[in-house]
Design an enzyme around this catalytic site. Structure first.
Site, PDB file in Angstrom:
ATOM      1  N   ASP A   1      59.220  47.335  23.513  1.00  0.00           N
ATOM      2  CA  ASP A   1      58.737  47.095  24.860  1.00  0.00           C
ATOM      3  C   ASP A   1      56.488  46.988  23.738  1.00  0.00           C
ATOM      4  O   ASP A   1      56.612  47.479  22.568  1.00  0.00           O
ATOM      5  CB  ASP A   1      57.607  49.007  25.309  1.00  0.00           C
TER       6      ASP A   1
ATOM      7  N   GLU B   1      54.878  56.666  36.648  1.00  0.00           N
ATOM      8  CA  GLU B   1      55.479  55.233  35.791  1.00  0.00           C
ATOM      9  C   GLU B   1      56.462  54.904  35.759  1.00  0.00           C
ATOM     10  O   GLU B   1      56.860  55.483  34.616  1.00  0.00           O
ATOM     11  CB  GLU B   1      54.071  55.635  34.972  1.00  0.00           C
TER      12      GLU B   1
ATOM     13  N   ASP C   1      46.571  65.467  24.291  1.00  0.00           N
ATOM     14  CA  ASP C   1      45.375  65.427  23.864  1.00  0.00           C
ATOM     15  C   ASP C   1      44.783  66.323  23.948  1.00  0.00           C
ATOM     16  O   ASP C   1      43.414  66.025  23.296  1.00  0.00           O
ATOM     17  CB  ASP C   1      45.520  64.025  24.524  1.00  0.00           C
TER      18      ASP C   1
ATOM     19  N   HIS D   1      46.664  62.523  27.877  1.00  0.00           N
ATOM     20  CA  HIS D   1      47.940  63.463  27.432  1.00  0.00           C
ATOM     21  C   HIS D   1      47.402  64.903  27.267  1.00  0.00           C
ATOM     22  O   HIS D   1      46.499  65.095  26.651  1.00  0.00           O
ATOM     23  CB  HIS D   1      49.021  63.132  26.531  1.00  0.00           C
TER      24      HIS D   1
ATOM     25  N   ASP E   1      53.322  45.710  24.840  1.00  0.00           N
ATOM     26  CA  ASP E   1      52.076  46.853  24.847  1.00  0.00           C
ATOM     27  C   ASP E   1      50.291  45.365  24.564  1.00  0.00           C
ATOM     28  O   ASP E   1      49.809  45.692  24.091  1.00  0.00           O
ATOM     29  CB  ASP E   1      50.864  47.692  24.509  1.00  0.00           C
TER      30      ASP E   1
ATOM     31  N   HIS F   1      56.131  46.519  32.171  1.00  0.00           N
ATOM     32  CA  HIS F   1      57.633  48.043  31.902  1.00  0.00           C
ATOM     33  C   HIS F   1      57.998  47.136  33.116  1.00  0.00           C
ATOM     34  O   HIS F   1      59.759  47.210  33.419  1.00  0.00           O
ATOM     35  CB  HIS F   1      57.185  48.927  32.629  1.00  0.00           C
TER      36      HIS F   1
ATOM     37  N   ASP G   1      46.832  49.538  29.378  1.00  0.00           N
ATOM     38  CA  ASP G   1      47.226  49.982  28.301  1.00  0.00           C
ATOM     39  C   ASP G   1      48.364  48.997  26.915  1.00  0.00           C
ATOM     40  O   ASP G   1      49.513  48.871  26.621  1.00  0.00           O
ATOM     41  CB  ASP G   1      48.921  51.335  28.717  1.00  0.00           C
TER      42      ASP G   1
END
Ligand code: GLO
Ligand code: MG
Length: 344
Positions: A248, A174, A52, A49, A250, A213, A284
């Site tokens: 979500d 995304e 980041d 990101h 992950d 997703h 991810d």
């Protein structure tokens, strides 16, 4: 010769275990500590990101931002890691609580665009032509608060400005149907690919598909991956898993839906994902809240291991027998052929 795949990972995938109901359960790790673990864990590239790359990015001027980008690139390359992509983390700031590009406030929309253009400059500085847009807050909680048609136009205008900012940038969107928003504007790969054709350079707008997703949208990730691959529009993959229509999760790749994971690997292998353009497979995924710091990357290492085992399964699948069963329309036997192969 068999194709080999490139694997990537993001620093956010080593996380602290916070959820909406409770605080962190692991101490934060420094970027250097994270990068040092990645190559050892089997990863070739890193996803970042913008913040980041440059912590407190909004407090820094452009020269400082680009300097920090160069420094982090050197650090990652020093660890033997390429930079896969950079993504503006628009969902953290106070200016994007109503969305960025589709916010009802013009000043928020300007902020989102400015940050995205800056992320394109960061990407160039870090040697990647891939910008990822997860449009986290581009949607609504209250249906009447925004118009879908107007939001679509706002998104097209913003992406067109990004494409004009750099003639070489590729933008991979995304899709995710919900969370954090109730209803997102580009919820599925189909929406993203239709959207790409509304922009000024459809050949530079593609997608990232994430397993979880697709499941959250009630879709089969296998078909979604193949749909995008058939159009040469899949430029990164976020493989993980998800147990039904919940928050979500992950989860590690294959941990809930092993057969679907096999199907995803079959599609990736059949279409030679990444063979031409070096696109990466990312995991991810997140550590379980109970994991300790020393096991904080195991979810991704295990996901890669599962991927490679399923790759062996994909390569040893008896496709000619499958083809005979398909020709005879004996789908019962075909179904069992897949199960026996996975169990065998
Ligand atoms: C969240 C998304 C998120 C993105 C990442 C890259 O649901 O999957 O992890 O992939 O922020 O933009
Ligand atoms: Mg993702």
């Amino acid at each position: 010769m068999s194709q080999s795949y490139r694997f990537s990972i993001g620093p956010w995938n080593i996380s602290e275990g916070r959820d909406p109901y409770g605080p962190e359960t692991r101490a934060p790790q420094a970027m250097a500590t994270k990068l040092a673990q990645f190559k050892k864990g089997g990863f070739d590239a890193v996803m970042f990101h913008d913040d980041d790359v440059v912590p407190n990015i909004d407090d820094k001027n452009s020269a400082q931002v680009l300097k920090e980008a160069r420094e982090l690139r050197k650090q990652a390359e020093g660890e033997g890691l390429a930079i896969e992509m950079v993504a503006p983390r628009l969902w953290f700031s106070p200016q994007t609580i109503d969305g960025g590009f589709t916010s009802n406030r013009a000043s928020d929309r300007e902020y989102a665009l400015k940050r995205s253009l800056q992320t394109i400059d960061i990407a160039a500085e870090m040697g990647t032509d891939l910008l990822v847009l997860w449009l986290a807050r581009e949607g609504t909680y209250v249906r009447e608060s925004k118009s879908a048609a107007r939001s679509l136009q706002y998104l097209v205008d913003a992406v067109d400005k990004m494409l004009a900012h750099s003639p070489s940038i590729r933008i991979a969107i995304e899709p995710k149907p919900n969370e954090p928003v109730d209803v997102a504007y580009l919820p599925t790969p189909g929406h993203v690919l239709a959207f790409s054709h509304l922009t000024a350079a459809p050949n530079r707008v593609g997608c990232v598909i994430e397993t979880a997703h697709c499941i959250l949208a009630g879709l089969d990730p296998v078909d979604e991956i193949e749909f995008a691959l058939a159009q040469n529009k899949l430029w990164s993959l976020h493989l993980n898993d998800q147990n039904g229509l919940k928050f979500d999760q992950d989860k590690p790749f294959g941990s809930s839906n092993l057969r679907t994971a096999f199907g995803q690997v079959m599609a990736i292998e059949r279409h030679h994902f990444g063979a031409k353009d070096g696109s990466c497979i990312a995991f991810d995924t997140h550590a379980f809240r109970t994991s300790e710091v020393k096991n904080g990357l195991d979810h991704a290492i295990n996901s890669r291991k599962t991927f490679l085992r399923l790759l062996e399964k994909a390569r040893s699948f008896n496709q000619s027998l499958a083809d005979q069963l398909i020709a005879a329309r004996d789908y019962q036997a075909l179904d069992q052929l897949v199960l026996d192969h996975l169990l065998g």
